[in-house]
Design an enzyme around this catalytic site. Structure first.
Site, PDB file in Angstrom:
ATOM      1  N   ASP A 134       0.769  -1.235   0.000  1.00  0.00           N
ATOM      2  CA  ASP A 134       0.000   0.000   0.000  1.00  0.00           C
ATOM      3  C   ASP A 134       0.806   1.296   0.000  1.00  0.00           C
ATOM      4  O   ASP A 134       0.539   2.193  -0.775  1.00  0.00           O
ATOM      5  CB  ASP A 134      -0.946   0.004   1.202  1.00  0.00           C
ATOM      6  CG  ASP A 134      -1.952  -1.128   1.153  1.00  0.00           C
ATOM      7  OD1 ASP A 134      -1.560  -2.240   0.771  1.00  0.00           O
ATOM      8  OD2 ASP A 134      -3.120  -0.908   1.492  1.00  0.00           O
ATOM      9  N   SER A 186      -9.684   1.322   4.200  1.00  0.00           N
ATOM     10  CA  SER A 186      -8.937   0.308   3.461  1.00  0.00           C
ATOM     11  C   SER A 186      -9.507   0.156   2.062  1.00  0.00           C
ATOM     12  O   SER A 186     -10.702   0.381   1.829  1.00  0.00           O
ATOM     13  CB  SER A 186      -9.032  -1.030   4.205  1.00  0.00           C
ATOM     14  OG  SER A 186      -8.649  -2.099   3.370  1.00  0.00           O
TER      15      SER A 186
END
Length: 568
Positions: free
Chosen positions: A122, A468
């Site tokens: 990420d 998320s």
């Protein structure tokens, strides 16, 4: 070709420098060749990284084949999935800046001639792209590739399904033994989580920017094609060096707009709105929040990937990968941008095709007529907020409810599970922004709690934190200005009416403007519980989410106390 490394290699007076390089094993012949930095985020805890040592070996083999000398070093990598729901998540977004800074320090100090960055997941890919843009020497990115999905009773599953199984267990629908078996099968090996979560979103963004070789974003981590592509990337970096093709020539504003369109078309994570402006800023390119909304209205979502759809990254790769997506979008893209292939996007797409029109749909049969994101503004978010459209139930496109306010995610999750949140409420979670968290935690536990309690189509979430890439449902994040900046979200009270209007892009606190002003004037920022360490320094210099949560050298950054009546 000018060799930066000549500053530490050439001339009689550089004999002491060469002595140290010889200590590292370099031969006379190698000292005549370009020195290529190989920045690798390999480690033994993050699934997306555990195989990157093998990827690096392939990259280095390619560099040697093409006449360069690869020298590898490492940077950090934190796994989002292992930090969700606790204070470890405070460190994840801030790690992006450490990654960018550490690569800059190593490459600039040692005067490398070119750079190959190897990463996954990420914050690592965005941090590496920031470094690539900032240093601006010939560079190429190699990502680690998606994880294959697991399989349980004939169905493909991921860690997201484990979370759903937790909810089923808590409702008494499955036994603990079944939950354990799902847990064991969901993540079968190396790679980034196999849906279009943040890691793969940013891998796709990097490919669409033209800073990776074609198909880099979608080839599975365990596929031998990834090692071949890594080797080809090592060969290609030498060509980029010879031709003096730098990131600034590739990552232009037109290329960033292409990348945004691709990310919207595949239903990418909301976190792209933090990372793309931060990367562009390193090249003095201004990507405003409004660009995402403008392009989203004009870019249909053509891929139904997890978590919004039923397909995995493996299916996207098999259907044509990012070149296939860009081939479908070609009339909406700038095709004359340069890529690390040395050719333009137009030339690259001559080899692209779509082999499965259900996975990569034509423009006239999209999943959604608009792209994956919407930017909301209003009295609750004067500088903007972000919501992922593709995971929203249609019943929540317009929602009005009374606020239930929490100052940290854990308190909200506890209230949800304790039955303290009723249908029709808007949960407000604040002091979770870049400064207030500090670190802008992902709020994945609260949306999942709503799903477990079957409230996800009846209760909305609004936060100055973020979500998320795996989050589904009415989850609105990045509210700016954040609470710690004295934005309106700081003064929301229980039972205030809040309007969410996705179609008209509105997020309104439905109380009189005068009352908002009165509350803000009497607001006092709470004391942070973080008293030392990196997070203190981070909170003192990070800018707001609408500016990509980048660091500023001017302390509190763009917002002055007069703007929102803040008491420092």
């Amino acid at each position: 070709m000018v060799r930066r490394s000549s500053l530490i290699i050439e001339g009689i007076e550089r004999a002491p420098y060469r002595s140290f390089l010889r200590a590292a094993g370099l031969t006379d012949e190698e000292l005549k060749r370009p020195l290529i930095a190989v920045a690798n985020s390999w480690n033994e805890i993050v699934p997306g990284h555990i195989h990157l040592d093998k990827v690096a070996e392939a990259v280095k083999a390619g560099i040697r084949m093409a006449g360069g000398v690869p020298l590898e070093f490492n940077t950090i990598a934190i796994c989002d999935a292992l930090t969700e729901g606790h204070d470890g998540m405070k460190y994840v977004l801030p790690s992006r800046e450490v990654i960018a800074d550490s690569i800059e320090l190593m490459v600039q100090a040692h005067r490398f001639d070119a750079l190959v960055a190897i990463g996954s997941c990420d914050k690592i890919v965005p941090g590496m792209l920031m470094a690539i843009a900032r240093i601006n020497i010939p560079s190429i990115l190699v990502t680690g590739g998606p994880m294959l999905p697991g399989c349980y009773h004939g169905s493909k599953i991921t860690a997201l399904h484990v979370s759903e199984a937790v909810g089923r267990f808590k409702r008494g629908e499955i036994r603990e033994e079944e939950l354990l078996e799902i847990e064991k099968r969901a993540s079968p090996g190396p790679g980034s989580c196999p849906g279009i979560y943040t890691a793969n979103t940013m891998g796709c963004v990097a490919e669409a920017l033209g800073i990776t070789l074609p198909y880099c974003a979608t080839i599975p981590a365990v596929d031998a094609r990834r090692l071949r592509l890594a080797k080809e990337s090592g060969i290609q970096i030498m060509k980029l060096l010879k031709e003096e093709i730098t990131p600034a020539k590739i990552m232009t504003k037109e290329a960033f707009e292409n990348a945004i369109r691709v990310a919207l078309a595949i239903g990418g994570s909301t976190n792209m709105v933090l990372h793309i402006p931060a990367i562009a800023r390193e090249l003095d390119i201004n990507i405003e929040l409004e660009i995402f909304d403008k392009l989203s209205r004009d870019t249909p979502c053509i891929c139904g990937l997890w978590p919004a759809g039923k397909y995995t990254m493996e299916a996207l790769d098999d259907a044509g990968g990012i070149p296939g997506v860009m081939y479908v979008l070609k009339d909406k893209l700038n095709l004359d941008v340069l890529t690390v292939t040395g050719a333009t996007l137009r030339e690259n797409l001559k080899k692209a095709s779509v082999t499965n029109s259900e996975v990569i749909r034509p423009l006239d049969k999209p999943i959604n007529k608009e792209g994956g994101l919407a930017v909301l503004k209003g009295s609750l978010a004067p500088k903007g907020a972000i919501v992922r459209i593709t995971t929203l139930p249609s019943s929540m496109l317009k929602f009005e409810g009374r606020a239930k306010v929490f100052d940290r995610e854990e308190d909200a999750v506890k209230a949800i599970y304790n039955g303290e949140v009723e249908r029709g409420k808007v949960i407000v979670i604040r002091y979770e922004g870049p400064k207030g968290g500090p670190g802008m935690r992902e709020m994945i536990m609260a949306p999942e709690a709503l799903r477990h309690m079957r409230l996800d189509e009846h209760v909305a979430l609004v936060t100055d934190g973020r979500f998320s890439g795996a989050t589904r449902g009415p989850a609105i994040g990045h509210v700016s200005p954040e609470a710690a900046e004295g934005g309106p979200i700081a003064v929301v009270e229980d039972d205030d009416e809040i309007l969410i209007d996705i179609v008209n892009r509105k997020l309104e606190l439905l109380i009189p403007k005068e009352e908002i002003t009165r509350r803000i004037k009497s607001w006092v920022r709470p004391q942070s519980t973080i008293k030392k360490g990196y997070l203190v320094r981070y909170s003192q210099s990070v800018l707001s989410a609408d500016r990509g949560a980048v660091l500023s050298s001017s302390g509190w950054g763009e917002y002055e106390s007069k703007d929102f009546g803040c008491k420092r």
